[in-house]
Structure formats: structure tokens, C-alpha cells
Design a protein around this motif. Structure first.
Motif, PDB file in Angstrom:
ATOM      1  N   ILE B  17       0.731  -1.241  -0.065  1.00 42.70           N
ATOM      2  CA  ILE B  17       0.023  -0.055   0.056  1.00 42.70           C
ATOM      3  C   ILE B  17       1.033   1.325   0.040  1.00 42.70           C
ATOM      4  CG2 ILE B  17      -1.772   1.306   1.405  1.00 42.70           C
ATOM      5  CD1 ILE B  17      -2.550  -1.553   2.216  1.00 42.70           C
ATOM      6  N   GLU B  19       4.059   1.596  -0.870  1.00 39.43           N
ATOM      7  CA  GLU B  19       4.881   1.786  -2.042  1.00 39.43           C
ATOM      8  C   GLU B  19       3.951   1.644  -3.348  1.00 39.43           C
ATOM      9  OE1 GLU B  19       7.682  -1.768  -2.008  1.00 39.43           O
ATOM     10  OE2 GLU B  19       9.183  -0.449  -0.882  1.00 39.43           O
ATOM     11  N   GLN B  20       2.693   1.860  -3.137  1.00 36.88           N
ATOM     12  CA  GLN B  20       1.670   2.014  -4.375  1.00 36.88           C
ATOM     13  C   GLN B  20       2.017   0.889  -5.208  1.00 36.88           C
ATOM     14  OE1 GLN B  20       2.370   5.918  -5.367  1.00 36.88           O
ATOM     15  NE2 GLN B  20       0.893   6.746  -3.845  1.00 36.88           N
ATOM     16  N   LYS B  21       2.385  -0.575  -4.688  1.00 37.67           N
ATOM     17  CA  LYS B  21       2.120  -1.631  -5.641  1.00 37.67           C
ATOM     18  C   LYS B  21       0.888  -2.491  -5.274  1.00 37.67           C
ATOM     19  CE  LYS B  21       7.137  -1.945  -5.711  1.00 37.67           C
ATOM     20  NZ  LYS B  21       8.195  -2.330  -5.124  1.00 37.67           N
ATOM     21  N   THR B  22      -0.242  -1.950  -5.475  1.00 37.78           N
ATOM     22  CA  THR B  22      -1.516  -2.544  -5.091  1.00 37.78           C
ATOM     23  C   THR B  22      -2.023  -3.203  -6.237  1.00 37.78           C
ATOM     24  OG1 THR B  22      -2.502  -0.380  -5.343  1.00 37.78           O
ATOM     25  CG2 THR B  22      -1.954  -1.113  -2.856  1.00 37.78           C
ATOM     26  N   LYS B  28      -8.415  -5.234  -3.735  1.00 41.60           N
ATOM     27  CA  LYS B  28      -7.642  -4.099  -3.788  1.00 41.60           C
ATOM     28  C   LYS B  28      -9.028  -2.883  -3.329  1.00 41.60           C
ATOM     29  CE  LYS B  28      -5.845  -0.740  -7.026  1.00 41.60           C
ATOM     30  NZ  LYS B  28      -5.504  -0.299  -8.393  1.00 41.60           N
ATOM     31  N   LEU B  32      -8.797  -0.292  -0.116  1.00 44.75           N
ATOM     32  CA  LEU B  32      -8.388   1.240  -0.330  1.00 44.75           C
ATOM     33  C   LEU B  32      -9.722   1.908   0.243  1.00 44.75           C
ATOM     34  CD1 LEU B  32      -6.602   1.233  -3.728  1.00 44.75           C
ATOM     35  CD2 LEU B  32      -5.677   1.348  -1.430  1.00 44.75           C
ATOM     36  N   SER B  49       3.715   5.198   6.490  1.00 44.99           N
ATOM     37  CA  SER B  49       4.081   5.504   5.199  1.00 44.99           C
ATOM     38  C   SER B  49       5.241   6.932   5.455  1.00 44.99           C
ATOM     39  CB  SER B  49       2.882   6.305   4.424  1.00 44.99           C
ATOM     40  OG  SER B  49       3.350   7.228   3.561  1.00 44.99           O
TER      41      SER B  49
END
Lengths: 190, 160
Positions: B17, B19-22, B28, B32, B49
Motif C-alpha cells: 500500500i 509503495e503503491q504496488k497494489t 484492492k 483502499l 508511510s
């Protein structure tokens, strides 16, 4: 930084012939890279400069052994990593005295741009201590891999050459390092 | 999915989440939207974060102004020591030529001394013991006897 027209290979060839001008150019080219990797791996700013000087001295002594199979920066990185880890071992592990915001003023440490208000400085100092604690909790190999990848921005291939490991071993170390860091930081946040 | 279960999912996928690799995460969208609605999860994501971003920004150090001079000094000292030891070796070279001869000489002395000790070794020899026994028996010959007279003639001395 690389204003000179001479290539790395030309420079190191000149260094093998004891050309001090070429050596000085090489130091100017790589000093920031070397001092920062030493600083990040030793976790001690006082000794980082000494270790970095040793690295360049080693480069001068061993220039003849550079075969040009890898990039010069990779070769220098390898020396810097080995020297820093040896330094840590000689000191009996990582030095606990870590950098703080206050230290940065006295030792040329470049503060991050967001270090503005006293509150931010204090919060960042606390966060930095937490991060250092988490990093120190990692085994040496995982810590080194994490620093080289995340802080030095090296590719897995370069790291494999520097650490003399396989690509899969490097990947696995970074993956384990991140998971361990997550666990430690989560525990601290609770 | 229940709220508690979503909270656990957020925790376990925290790195993805942050690292925004969702992209590959199951559920998903529900995850979010849960983060936005759950204050605890939102706080956790924000705090984590913040730390993770700091972890991604490395500390930096600038070399001091004396950095290069320090290395050059080390190199000069090294070259000086190297040339000094080379000089010493050059001066010692004639003397070093004598070393094999001296070694040979010493070896000769050692060998000679070994040979010089040979009689003591010979004492253990049976032939030596036989000769000394023979002379001891001559001592036992009574004076005035024919054998004694013979010995007297032979040596020209009179035994008491």
C-alpha cells in the motif's frame, strides 16, 4: 561531476602509472559516492571519512588489478563495501552512535530540504532514530543489500557483482530485509 | 469482508500500500476504501508511510575540505616507505650475495661437528668394546710370569 573528458578506464590506467593528477580527478569524481556509502554502512559519520580515505588509498594501491570487466564504479563500490563492513567488524558491530539532526551542522551532513521548523527537526530526529534502530536490527547481509538498493540506487545486477552473490540471493535479501523492517517499524508504531 | 478482517489485510499488505504496488492485491478496491473509512487503519498507513518515506531518503554526508589532502598524504607516506625499503634492499643486495656461501659454511661446520662426535658413538660399537676388554686382560697378567717377561721385551718397560 563528470566534467572531465577522460574516461574512467583512461583514468585508472594513468593511476597505475602513479599519475597523481589522474588520481585526484578520480577522487573528485567518486568521493561523494564513496563517503556516502561508507557513512551509510558504518552508521558513523566520524569514521566514514577515514574509511573513505582508506578506500581511495586501496584504489591507488590496487589499480593494477582492475581488469575492466566491470564498471570502475562497481569496483570502487566493492572496495568501499568491504572496507566499511571490515570496519564494523573491527569495532565489534555497528556503532550505536548515530547521526542526529544536531550532528549534521557540525559534520557536513547535508540536511534534507524539509528540515525546517524545530518541530519537524525533532520529529525527524525521532523518526531517524527509529529507522536506525530498525536497520541495525537487520543481519549484516540484509542491511547491506537494503542500503545498496534503496539508498545507493544500485541494480540487482550491480549488487550481485559487488556482493559476489547470485541475483536470486540479492533479491531474497532485499525482500527479507523489507519484511523485517516492516515488522520492527510496526512494532514501534503500536 | 468483515471490518476486522480488512484491518488485518491492511496490516499484512502495508508495504504494498505504502509503495503503491497494489495492482496485484486481492480485494484492492475494498481495501483502499476501507483505509479511507477506518480511522485506525488510516492512521497506521499515514504513520508507516511517513517512516517508510524517511527510510527511502538516505542520510547524506559531504566530504571535508581536507579529504583529498588526507589521501595524498597517505600515498606520499606509502611511496616514501616503499622507496626506503627498496633502497635498503638495494644496499643489502651485495651482502645478500654472501648468504648462500655463509649458509654452506654453516652447514659444513654442522656436518663437521657431527663427525667430531663420532668417537662417542663409537663407544657403543662392539669392536671398540672388544679392544678395551683385551687391554683390561693384559692388566691381569701376574708380574714375573713368562707372559709378563714377553710383554717387558715387547714394550721395553718393566711393570710393577
Amino acid at each position: 561531476m563528470k566534467s572531465s573528458s577522460r574516461s574512467d578506464y583512461e583514468l585508472i590506467k594513468k593511476v597505475t602509472l602513479k599519475d597523481l593528477n589522474a588520481f585526484e580527478e578520480l577522487v573528485q569524481r567518486y568521493k561523494r559516492m564513496v563517503i556516502n556509502v561508507c557513512f551509510r554502512l558504518t552508521g558513523n559519520r566520524e569514521n566514514a571519512e577515514d574509511v573513505a580515505q582508506e578506500v581511495f588509498f586501496r584504489v591507488y594501491q590496487k589499480a593494477r588489478t582492475f581488469r575492466g570487466k566491470s564498471k570502475l564504479s562497481t569496483w570502487i563500490y566493492r572496495i568501499a563495501v568491504n572496507r566499511s563492513l571490515n570496519h564494523n567488524r573491527k569495532q565489534g558491530g555497528l556503532i550505536q552512535k548515530r547521526l542526529t539532526s544536531a550532528d549534521s551542522e557540525t559534520l557536513n551532513e547535508v540536511p534534507a530540504p524539509h528540515h525546517n521548523s524545530p518541530d519537524t527537526i525533532f520529529a525527524n530526529k525521532e523518526d531517524r532514530q527509529l529507522i536506525n534502530k530498525a536497520l541495525d536490527s537487520l543481519p549484516e547481509k540484509q542491511r547491506t543489500a537494503f542500503i545498496l538498493h534503496h539508498w545507493e540506487g544500485l541494480s540487482y545486477q550491480e549488487m550481485a557483482e559487488i556482493l559476489k552473490s547470485s541475483l536470486s540471493a540479492v533479491e531474497s535479501r532485499i525482500h527479507r530485509a523489507k519484511n523485517s523492517l516492516k515488522k520492527v517499524l510496526l512494532a514501534e508504531l503500536k | 469482508m468483515k471490518k476486522n478482517q480488512l484491518c488485518r489485510e491492511v496490516k499484512s499488505h502495508l508495504l504494498d500500500i505504502v509503495e503503491q504496488k497494489t495492482g496485484n492485491l486481492p480485494h484492492k478496491d475494498s481495501l483502499l476504501s476501507h483505509i479511507k473509512s477506518c480511522p485506525r487503519c488510516l492512521h497506521l498507513v499515514q504513520e508507516f508511510s511517513k517512516l517508510w518515506n524517511q527510510l527511502e531518503s538516505p542520510p547524506k554526508l559531504e566530504p571535508s575540505s581536507s579529504f583529498l589532502n588526507g589521501i595524498i598524504q597517505k600515498i606520499e607516506d606509502y611511496e616514501e616507505t616503499k622507496s626506503l625499503s627498496r633502497k635498503v634492499l638495494t644496499n643489502l643486495r651485495p651482502a645478500l650475495k654472501v648468504v648462500p656461501a655463509a649458509a654452506l659454511f654453516l652447514l659444513g661446520i654442522l656436518f663437521g661437528s657431527f663427525l667430531g662426535n663420532a668417537p662417542s658413538e663409537m663407544k657403543k660399537d662392539s669392536s671398540y668394546e672388544f679392544v678395551s676388554e683385551y687391554f683390561n686382560k693384559l692388566e691381569d697378567i701376574p708380574s714375573g710370569s713368562i707372559a709378563d717377561a714377553y710383554l717387558y721385551l715387547d714394550t721395553g718397560e718393566r711393570r710393577d
